[in-house]
Design a protein around this motif. Structure first.
Motif, PDB file in Angstrom:
ATOM      1  N   ARG A   1      67.903  45.315  77.763  1.00  0.00           N
ATOM      2  CA  ARG A   1      69.263  45.513  77.267  1.00  0.00           C
ATOM      3  C   ARG A   1      70.047  44.213  77.392  1.00  0.00           C
ATOM      4  O   ARG A   1      69.791  43.398  78.277  1.00  0.00           O
ATOM      5  CB  ARG A   1      69.962  46.590  78.099  1.00  0.00           C
ATOM      6  CG  ARG A   1      69.178  47.877  78.268  1.00  0.00           C
ATOM      7  CD  ARG A   1      69.458  48.867  77.196  1.00  0.00           C
ATOM      8  NE  ARG A   1      70.777  49.442  77.346  1.00  0.00           N
ATOM      9  CZ  ARG A   1      71.427  50.112  76.392  1.00  0.00           C
ATOM     10  NH1 ARG A   1      70.891  50.249  75.209  1.00  0.00           N
ATOM     11  NH2 ARG A   1      72.613  50.619  76.623  1.00  0.00           N
ATOM     12  N   LYS A   2      71.029  44.033  76.514  1.00  0.00           N
ATOM     13  CA  LYS A   2      71.920  42.879  76.624  1.00  0.00           C
ATOM     14  C   LYS A   2      72.905  43.042  77.773  1.00  0.00           C
ATOM     15  O   LYS A   2      73.487  42.077  78.241  1.00  0.00           O
ATOM     16  CB  LYS A   2      72.690  42.669  75.312  1.00  0.00           C
ATOM     17  CG  LYS A   2      71.849  42.107  74.181  1.00  0.00           C
ATOM     18  CD  LYS A   2      72.742  41.815  72.985  1.00  0.00           C
ATOM     19  CE  LYS A   2      71.990  41.094  71.884  1.00  0.00           C
ATOM     20  NZ  LYS A   2      72.868  40.768  70.743  1.00  0.00           N
ATOM     21  N   GLN A   3      73.107  44.270  78.185  1.00  0.00           N
ATOM     22  CA  GLN A   3      74.033  44.583  79.261  1.00  0.00           C
ATOM     23  C   GLN A   3      73.282  45.253  80.405  1.00  0.00           C
ATOM     24  O   GLN A   3      72.114  45.634  80.241  1.00  0.00           O
ATOM     25  CB  GLN A   3      75.137  45.512  78.748  1.00  0.00           C
ATOM     26  CG  GLN A   3      74.596  46.752  78.045  1.00  0.00           C
ATOM     27  CD  GLN A   3      75.631  47.448  77.208  1.00  0.00           C
ATOM     28  OE1 GLN A   3      76.752  47.591  77.642  1.00  0.00           O
ATOM     29  NE2 GLN A   3      75.251  47.905  76.019  1.00  0.00           N
ATOM     30  N   SER A   4      73.907  45.361  81.541  1.00  0.00           N
ATOM     31  CA  SER A   4      73.269  46.022  82.671  1.00  0.00           C
ATOM     32  C   SER A   4      72.915  47.458  82.323  1.00  0.00           C
ATOM     33  O   SER A   4      73.608  48.112  81.536  1.00  0.00           O
ATOM     34  CB  SER A   4      74.198  45.996  83.886  1.00  0.00           C
ATOM     35  OG  SER A   4      74.464  44.667  84.294  1.00  0.00           O
ATOM     36  N   VAL A   5      71.837  47.941  82.898  1.00  0.00           N
ATOM     37  CA  VAL A   5      71.395  49.315  82.637  1.00  0.00           C
ATOM     38  C   VAL A   5      72.372  50.296  83.280  1.00  0.00           C
ATOM     39  O   VAL A   5      72.686  50.186  84.468  1.00  0.00           O
ATOM     40  CB  VAL A   5      69.981  49.542  83.190  1.00  0.00           C
ATOM     41  CG1 VAL A   5      69.589  51.014  83.072  1.00  0.00           C
ATOM     42  CG2 VAL A   5      68.981  48.659  82.448  1.00  0.00           C
ATOM     43  N   ASP A   6      72.854  51.220  82.485  1.00  0.00           N
ATOM     44  CA  ASP A   6      73.693  52.304  82.986  1.00  0.00           C
ATOM     45  C   ASP A   6      72.773  53.474  83.313  1.00  0.00           C
ATOM     46  O   ASP A   6      72.293  54.175  82.421  1.00  0.00           O
ATOM     47  CB  ASP A   6      74.732  52.694  81.927  1.00  0.00           C
ATOM     48  CG  ASP A   6      75.702  53.765  82.414  1.00  0.00           C
ATOM     49  OD1 ASP A   6      75.462  54.328  83.505  1.00  0.00           O
ATOM     50  OD2 ASP A   6      76.687  54.042  81.713  1.00  0.00           O
ATOM     51  N   TRP A   7      72.537  53.691  84.607  1.00  0.00           N
ATOM     52  CA  TRP A   7      71.570  54.715  85.006  1.00  0.00           C
ATOM     53  C   TRP A   7      72.054  56.129  84.724  1.00  0.00           C
ATOM     54  O   TRP A   7      71.268  57.085  84.785  1.00  0.00           O
ATOM     55  CB  TRP A   7      71.193  54.528  86.470  1.00  0.00           C
ATOM     56  CG  TRP A   7      70.127  53.474  86.596  1.00  0.00           C
ATOM     57  CD1 TRP A   7      70.316  52.128  86.666  1.00  0.00           C
ATOM     58  CD2 TRP A   7      68.714  53.684  86.612  1.00  0.00           C
ATOM     59  NE1 TRP A   7      69.101  51.475  86.722  1.00  0.00           N
ATOM     60  CE2 TRP A   7      68.102  52.407  86.701  1.00  0.00           C
ATOM     61  CE3 TRP A   7      67.901  54.816  86.584  1.00  0.00           C
ATOM     62  CZ2 TRP A   7      66.727  52.236  86.742  1.00  0.00           C
ATOM     63  CZ3 TRP A   7      66.513  54.650  86.623  1.00  0.00           C
ATOM     64  CH2 TRP A   7      65.947  53.380  86.703  1.00  0.00           C
ATOM     65  N   SER A   8      73.318  56.281  84.396  1.00  0.00           N
ATOM     66  CA  SER A   8      73.776  57.614  83.992  1.00  0.00           C
ATOM     67  C   SER A   8      73.134  58.022  82.662  1.00  0.00           C
ATOM     68  O   SER A   8      73.046  59.220  82.346  1.00  0.00           O
ATOM     69  CB  SER A   8      75.305  57.646  83.885  1.00  0.00           C
ATOM     70  OG  SER A   8      75.772  56.820  82.837  1.00  0.00           O
TER      71      SER A   8
END
Length: 271
Positions: free
Chosen positions: A216-223
């Motif tokens: 991902r280009k952004q941090s992984v949102d674990w939600s």
């Protein structure tokens, strides 16, 4: 050579490579070199994903189920194209493969869908990104560029992944199938991926040598991943893939013990 009990429906040599297609019951399989399984399809339900590693590639659906544009590098027998077109028929799919032989086999023997939304490009994946003027952002990029020799060196490179990052939607996912007996080589590719992308989920496929990376280009949102059990079971029924198992694998290989315990307590609090 592996002994098989099925019926041989195609056998030829090209580019010093033995290519065979076998039917056994409801299953059709593509092999290279007499023993390397490349793809498998259910004749009665061709949209189903038959090989476990392809299920782990579709773990990316947890991040984004609204797909408009998809890029696939490495067509094979077309398993991922059949699956994606069945579930997302309005999505535009660019499928790239350097081999006209592979494309012809996918069309002739593996029910590759014909649709105005499916665009087959017979060229090298690196050259496709380097030479094609791309005016859209891809919601999902799937990299599965293999032959019996292993991963394509030109595809699994920093230059290629940098180009992928440039055409990936800000909230999109790049999914990369990795396999090699050379641990140093895998470590080098992992370092490249960490350079080109911010967020990463690593999914080793159980009892297989494949390691699927979701970038991902952004941090992984674990939600996005920590869905309720009912949500995961609904996805299992819809896509015929074991999402609860894949989430467990993701947690085991990407979260430390403390993070897993916090998630466990969070799950209890929801019941």
């Amino acid at each position: 050579m592996i002994n098989r009990t099925g019926k041989t429906i195609h056998r030829e040599f090209w580019e010093n490579r033995l290519v065979e297609i076998f039917d056994e019951g409801d299953t059709r399989s593509l092999y290279f070199g007499g023993r390397y399984l490349q793809s498998r399809m259910s004749l009665s339900s061709p949209h189903l994903l038959s090989l476990l590693y392809t299920h782990y590639m579709m773990f990316a659906l947890l991040f984004r189920q609204e797909l408009r544009n998809i890029l696939l590098v490495g067509l094979g027998a077309g398993s991922l194209v059949r699956f994606l077109h069945h579930h997302f028929p309005m999505c535009s799919i660019d499928a790239v493969d350097h081999s006209p032989h592979i494309i012809n086999l996918a069309r002739g023997y593996f029910q590759l869908p014909e649709s105005s939304n499916i665009h087959i490009h017979c060229c090298d994946g690196f050259r496709f990104l380097a030479n094609t003027k791309i005016s859209k952002a891809y919601d999902l990029i799937l990299i599965d560029a293999f032959d019996e020799q292993g991963m394509s060196a030109q595809i699994y490179s920093e230059d290629f992944f940098s180009m992928c990052a440039n055409v990936l939607h800000p909230s999109g996912t790049l999914t990369c199938n990795m396999w090699s007996g050379n641990t140093q080589y895998l470590s080098e590719i992992s370092s490249i991926l960490n350079t080109c992308f911010t967020g990463r989920v690593v999914l080793p496929v159980p009892k297989r040598g494949n390691v699927i990376n979701h970038l991902r280009k952004q941090s992984v949102d674990w939600s996005d991943i920590h869905r309720s059990r009912q949500e995961l079971l609904t996805l299992l029924e819809k896509f015929n893939m074991n999402f609860p198992q894949m989430v467990n694998v993701a947690e085991k290989h990407n979260l430390n013990l403390g993070q897993r315990m916090m998630q466990l307590f969070s799950n209890f609090s929801l019941h």
